[in-house]
Design an enzyme around this catalytic site. Structure first.
Site, short mmCIF file in Angstrom:
data_model
loop_
_atom_site.label_atom_id
_atom_site.label_comp_id
_atom_site.label_asym_id
_atom_site.label_seq_id
_atom_site.Cartn_x
_atom_site.Cartn_y
_atom_site.Cartn_z
N SER A 207 62.43 -59.17 -8.58
CA SER A 207 63.30 -58.21 -7.90
C SER A 207 62.89 -58.09 -6.44
O SER A 207 62.96 -59.07 -5.70
CB SER A 207 63.25 -56.85 -8.61
N THR A 208 62.40 -56.93 -6.00
CA THR A 208 62.04 -56.72 -4.60
C THR A 208 60.99 -57.74 -4.15
O THR A 208 59.93 -57.84 -4.73
CB THR A 208 61.48 -55.30 -4.40
N HIS A 234 67.16 -59.64 -9.18
CA HIS A 234 68.00 -58.48 -8.95
C HIS A 234 68.65 -58.62 -7.57
O HIS A 234 67.95 -58.58 -6.55
CB HIS A 234 67.18 -57.19 -8.99
N MET A 327 60.25 -53.85 -8.25
CA MET A 327 60.09 -52.45 -8.60
C MET A 327 60.55 -52.21 -10.04
O MET A 327 61.49 -52.83 -10.50
CB MET A 327 60.92 -51.59 -7.63
N ASP A 330 61.52 -53.96 -15.47
CA ASP A 330 62.39 -54.96 -16.07
C ASP A 330 61.59 -56.24 -16.30
O ASP A 330 60.86 -56.69 -15.42
CB ASP A 330 63.59 -55.23 -15.16
#
Length: 388
Positions: A207-208, A234, A327, A330
């Site tokens: 993600s991030t 993401h 973050m 997940d």
């Protein structure tokens, strides 16, 4: 002490809106505002903020140029605001390539389901990114005293845009430099020994900070990579096609945005489309992708847990998977399903993550067998698969 934030945007309305949200969090404090990239560079040196929020399109100096200049003179975590368009996606990827750590849609209604969620997400992102400041500043000091300036850090007049890959090859990464005096989980390649397991697919969730991490890993894989790769990042729906296209241009392997019915082929990486869920069907050697709409209750679209869980059902113990920077948590449940099926799970280590959330969730649950620094993951993949 509150996290110091510099807000950069040519719109007075947006500067005020972002500043109000940031100042509403007791952990954060806006210490300055800039109306263009040139002012942002000057104020960064003067105010030494912990985090910068940056617009892309601005007069005098645009956000992408400003990011490059800031990374050259005073490296600082930068959160970009972007429009959810094809051009916005390309510009945002250019900004990440220049050194920005993360991005959010400029329209707050595109960030979350309601305003309160959007406000909380922005505040949380800023607070999380502030944790990377010490590593970025320390690495800049290390580079300035140990190696000559890279041509990629000076004003670039060539028509060929410097890529993240070329920059990483020209100079040590901020993370690896900051870790130089510390004990790494995996140091020389000889410290990593292949498990001897057999695999048929690689799965990566992030993600991030993921776009930079994925680019770093995938560009090091050879054209004859023997297995398919599934990627879950993401990312908004309008961004994934542009990101897949960029990776395809930079990598020796093929990369595409996944489509419903795609047959998984060796040497191809399939990026889950934003706003959808990507699942695997079939059997090893004859599996295909199923792209489905995501329910309103799903927090992540795409979701690492969904793809990992389906991979566990199809491939059982033949999956080499990893959870990278991001973050939240997940990937933890899906990684647990993979482990229960006998597959291998790695996590990115804390120091090399932009946000140590998703990998931490996997590591704390005792699911990952190795916690690896980003700059060694590709090498370890090749060793584990017997390709090096």
């Amino acid at each position: 002490m509150a996290v110091k934030v510099l807000v950069v945007d040519d719109s007075s309305f947006f500067r005020r809106r972002v500043s109000e949200i940031i100042n509403a969090d007791s952990r954060l404090e806006v210490v300055g505002n800039a109306i263009n990239g040139k002012e942002a560079v000057e104020l960064t040196q003067k105010l030494q903020p912990d985090v910068i929020t940056m617009d892309i399109e601005m007069p005098v100096m645009d956000g992408i140029t400003a990011v490059r200049e800031i990374m050259k003179v005073s490296p600082t975590p930068i959160l970009m605001f972007s429009s959810l368009t094809h051009d916005g996606a390309k510009a945002t990827l250019d900004a990440l390539d220049a050194g920005a750590l993360d991005f959010l849609p400029k329209k707050f209604e595109d960030i979350a389901r309601n305003r309160d969620e959007a406000v909380e997400l922005l505040q949380k992102r800023v607070a999380e990114l502030a944790r990377k400041r010490i590593f970025m500043r320390r690495s800049a000091t290390t580079r300035s005293t140990s190696i000559p300036s890279s041509p990629l850090t000076s004003t670039h007049t060539s028509t060929t845009k410097p890529t993240l890959t070329s920059r990483l090859q020209a100079e040590p990464s901020p993370v690896s430099s900051s870790r130089s005096a510390r004990t790494s989980v995996v140091k020389p390649a000889l410290r990593f020994k292949a498990s001897g397991k057999k695999y048929q697919i690689v799965a990566i969730g992030t993600s991030t900070g993921g776009p930079v991490a994925l680019q770093k890993i995938l560009t090091q894989l050879p054209a004859n990579f023997p297995y398919p790769i599934v990627l879950i990042q993401h990312m908004p729906a309008t961004f994934t096609a542009a990101f897949a296209a960029r990776l395809d241009q930079l990598c020796k392997i093929g990369v595409k945005e996944a489509e419903n019915g795609d047959m998984l082929k060796p040497g191809m990486a399939y990026l889950a489309p934003g706003g959808k869920q990507m699942m695997l069907d079939g059997r090893p050697g004859a599996s295909r992708l199923r792209i489905i709409d995501s329910g309103e209750r799903m927090n992540y679209k795409p979701c690492v847990d969904v793809t990992f869980g389906s991979a566990a059902k199809v491939y059982q113990d033949k999956v080499l998977s990893m959870v990278l920077t991001g973050m939240g948590a997940d990937g933890r449940d899906g990684a647990r399903m993979l482990k229960n099926s006998g597959s291998t799970i790695w996590a990115q280590d804390e120091d090399s993550c932009v946000v140590y959330g998703m990998p931490q969730a996997v590591a704390k649950a005792g699911i990952s067998s190795h916690d690896l620094p980003l700059d060694r993951i590709a090498e370890c993949i090749l060793i584990e698969l017997g390709l090096q």
